[in-house]
Design a protein around this motif. Structure first.
Motif, mmCIF file in Angstrom:
data_model
loop_
_atom_site.group_PDB
_atom_site.id
_atom_site.type_symbol
_atom_site.label_atom_id
_atom_site.label_comp_id
_atom_site.label_asym_id
_atom_site.label_seq_id
_atom_site.Cartn_x
_atom_site.Cartn_y
_atom_site.Cartn_z
ATOM 1 N N SER A 150 0.933 -1.264 -0.050
ATOM 2 C CA SER A 150 0.250 0.000 0.084
ATOM 3 C C SER A 150 0.937 1.379 0.254
ATOM 4 C CB SER A 150 -0.987 0.011 1.261
ATOM 5 O OG SER A 150 -0.350 -0.043 2.264
ATOM 6 N N LYS A 151 2.043 1.269 1.016
ATOM 7 C CA LYS A 151 2.842 2.557 0.955
ATOM 8 C C LYS A 151 3.294 2.745 -0.556
ATOM 9 C CE LYS A 151 6.823 4.040 3.267
ATOM 10 N NZ LYS A 151 7.854 3.581 4.468
ATOM 11 N N HIS A 152 3.828 1.666 -1.464
ATOM 12 C CA HIS A 152 4.284 1.949 -2.583
ATOM 13 C C HIS A 152 3.647 1.594 -3.663
ATOM 14 C CE1 HIS A 152 8.237 2.721 -0.588
ATOM 15 N NE2 HIS A 152 7.908 1.521 0.194
ATOM 16 N N HIS A 153 2.196 1.493 -3.521
ATOM 17 C CA HIS A 153 1.372 1.271 -4.754
ATOM 18 C C HIS A 153 1.892 0.115 -5.593
ATOM 19 C CE1 HIS A 153 -0.778 4.871 -3.046
ATOM 20 N NE2 HIS A 153 0.314 5.553 -3.229
ATOM 21 N N LEU A 154 2.219 -0.948 -5.067
ATOM 22 C CA LEU A 154 2.825 -2.017 -5.923
ATOM 23 C C LEU A 154 1.589 -2.535 -6.544
ATOM 24 C CD1 LEU A 154 5.252 -3.506 -3.428
ATOM 25 C CD2 LEU A 154 5.801 -2.444 -5.412
ATOM 26 N N THR A 155 2.041 -3.159 -7.999
ATOM 27 C CA THR A 155 1.006 -3.616 -8.755
ATOM 28 C C THR A 155 0.603 -5.190 -8.313
ATOM 29 O OG1 THR A 155 2.633 -4.403 -10.656
ATOM 30 C CG2 THR A 155 1.563 -2.129 -10.538
ATOM 31 N N GLU A 156 -0.304 -5.774 -8.935
ATOM 32 C CA GLU A 156 -0.641 -7.146 -8.582
ATOM 33 C C GLU A 156 0.634 -8.109 -9.010
ATOM 34 O OE1 GLU A 156 -3.531 -8.330 -7.399
ATOM 35 O OE2 GLU A 156 -3.749 -5.985 -7.114
ATOM 36 N N LYS A 157 1.457 -7.641 -9.911
ATOM 37 C CA LYS A 157 2.735 -8.448 -10.499
ATOM 38 C C LYS A 157 3.529 -8.722 -9.290
ATOM 39 C CE LYS A 157 5.567 -5.113 -12.455
ATOM 40 N NZ LYS A 157 6.599 -4.735 -13.970
ATOM 41 N N SER A 158 3.343 -7.960 -7.982
ATOM 42 C CA SER A 158 4.349 -8.090 -7.077
ATOM 43 C C SER A 158 3.590 -9.018 -6.035
ATOM 44 C CB SER A 158 4.707 -6.733 -6.374
ATOM 45 O OG SER A 158 5.631 -5.944 -7.463
ATOM 46 N N ASN A 159 2.477 -9.379 -6.020
ATOM 47 C CA ASN A 159 1.660 -10.036 -4.901
ATOM 48 C C ASN A 159 2.605 -11.394 -4.724
ATOM 49 O OD1 ASN A 159 -0.090 -8.212 -4.672
ATOM 50 N ND2 ASN A 159 -1.585 -9.405 -5.731
ATOM 51 N N GLU A 160 3.290 -12.202 -5.553
ATOM 52 C CA GLU A 160 3.698 -13.501 -5.452
ATOM 53 C C GLU A 160 5.017 -13.189 -4.329
ATOM 54 O OE1 GLU A 160 5.473 -17.302 -7.575
ATOM 55 O OE2 GLU A 160 4.225 -16.221 -8.682
ATOM 56 N N VAL A 161 5.748 -12.226 -4.945
ATOM 57 C CA VAL A 161 7.042 -12.120 -4.081
ATOM 58 C C VAL A 161 6.834 -11.429 -2.849
ATOM 59 C CG1 VAL A 161 9.040 -10.358 -4.258
ATOM 60 C CG2 VAL A 161 8.208 -11.466 -6.393
ATOM 61 N N LEU A 162 5.735 -10.572 -2.732
ATOM 62 C CA LEU A 162 5.622 -10.155 -1.431
ATOM 63 C C LEU A 162 4.880 -11.143 -0.151
ATOM 64 C CD1 LEU A 162 3.391 -6.942 -2.334
ATOM 65 C CD2 LEU A 162 5.606 -6.920 -1.165
ATOM 66 N N GLN A 163 4.263 -12.242 -0.683
ATOM 67 C CA GLN A 163 3.904 -13.328 -0.184
ATOM 68 C C GLN A 163 4.888 -14.039 0.511
ATOM 69 O OE1 GLN A 163 0.933 -15.102 -2.609
ATOM 70 N NE2 GLN A 163 -0.853 -13.847 -1.830
ATOM 71 N N LYS A 164 5.956 -14.389 -0.538
ATOM 72 C CA LYS A 164 7.107 -15.137 -0.479
ATOM 73 C C LYS A 164 8.005 -14.425 0.705
ATOM 74 C CE LYS A 164 7.735 -17.922 -4.367
ATOM 75 N NZ LYS A 164 8.553 -17.827 -5.858
ATOM 76 N N ILE A 165 8.198 -13.288 0.634
ATOM 77 C CA ILE A 165 8.784 -12.565 1.537
ATOM 78 C C ILE A 165 8.126 -12.721 2.961
ATOM 79 C CG2 ILE A 165 9.756 -10.212 2.456
ATOM 80 C CD1 ILE A 165 10.165 -9.719 -0.796
ATOM 81 N N GLU A 166 6.871 -12.249 3.152
ATOM 82 C CA GLU A 166 6.227 -12.336 4.467
ATOM 83 C C GLU A 166 6.307 -13.666 4.928
ATOM 84 O OE1 GLU A 166 3.481 -10.568 7.152
ATOM 85 O OE2 GLU A 166 4.088 -9.598 5.132
ATOM 86 N N GLY A 167 6.256 -14.669 4.081
ATOM 87 C CA GLY A 167 6.181 -16.107 4.648
ATOM 88 C C GLY A 167 7.721 -16.516 5.270
ATOM 89 N N VAL A 168 8.676 -15.889 4.462
ATOM 90 C CA VAL A 168 9.971 -15.991 5.164
ATOM 91 C C VAL A 168 10.456 -15.254 6.392
ATOM 92 C CG1 VAL A 168 12.478 -15.441 4.669
ATOM 93 C CG2 VAL A 168 11.034 -16.432 2.878
ATOM 94 N N VAL A 169 9.855 -13.931 6.411
ATOM 95 C CA VAL A 169 9.966 -13.254 7.720
ATOM 96 C C VAL A 169 9.176 -13.832 8.691
ATOM 97 C CG1 VAL A 169 9.855 -10.965 8.557
ATOM 98 C CG2 VAL A 169 10.779 -10.957 6.378
ATOM 99 N N SER A 170 8.115 -14.057 8.787
ATOM 100 C CA SER A 170 7.116 -14.576 9.627
ATOM 101 C C SER A 170 7.779 -15.790 10.088
ATOM 102 C CB SER A 170 5.781 -14.640 9.293
ATOM 103 O OG SER A 170 5.659 -15.742 8.138
#
Length: 125
Positions: free
Chosen positions: A102-122
């Motif tokens: 939301s902060k950077h207004h990322l497009t849908e194409k970044s969703n998979e990468v964001l989910q992977k990063i969130e999974g790793v960090v959590s």
């Protein structure tokens, strides 16, 4: 703070930091920096409970996000803050990837990468 996740641990501050570093290395991520806020405060004659920021990541994942919106570079690499509260309880805090989106207004194409990063960090926390 809806975009900040904080998780408590029953381990000591040192054991928690050591475990996080071990997990990051085990997953073959790059540790870019470790910032010991308490030590920096002490060097200035100030006191601060144990507080360390661990900055790490995978340039392949981060680059994909920055290709979508280069402004993400201000929030990358990802960070985990290990800190001890006034009662001696140790906490791990990190920014959620929904915050990044939301902060950077990322497009849908970044969703998979964001989910992977969130999974790793959590997972590390």
């Amino acid at each position: 703070m809806e975009h900040l996740t904080s998780i408590s641990t029953n381990q000591s501050f040192k054991d928690t930091v050591d475990k996080i570093i071990s997990l990051i290395k085990e997953k073959e991520f790059t540790i870019f920096a470790r910032v010991d806020h308490a030590k920096a405060a002490q060097e200035q004659g100030l006191s601060l409970r144990p507080t360390e920021l661990i900055i790490f990541g995978n340039p392949k994942a981060g680059t994909l996000l920055m290709q979508d919106r280069q402004s993400c570079g201000i929030d990358l690499p990802v960070k985990i803050l290990v800190w001890e509260d006034e009662s001696g309880k140790v906490w791990l805090s990190y920014n959620t990837m929904s915050q990044m989106k939301s902060k950077h207004h990322l497009t849908e194409k970044s969703n998979e990468v964001l989910q992977k990063i969130e999974g790793v960090v959590s997972g590390i926390c």
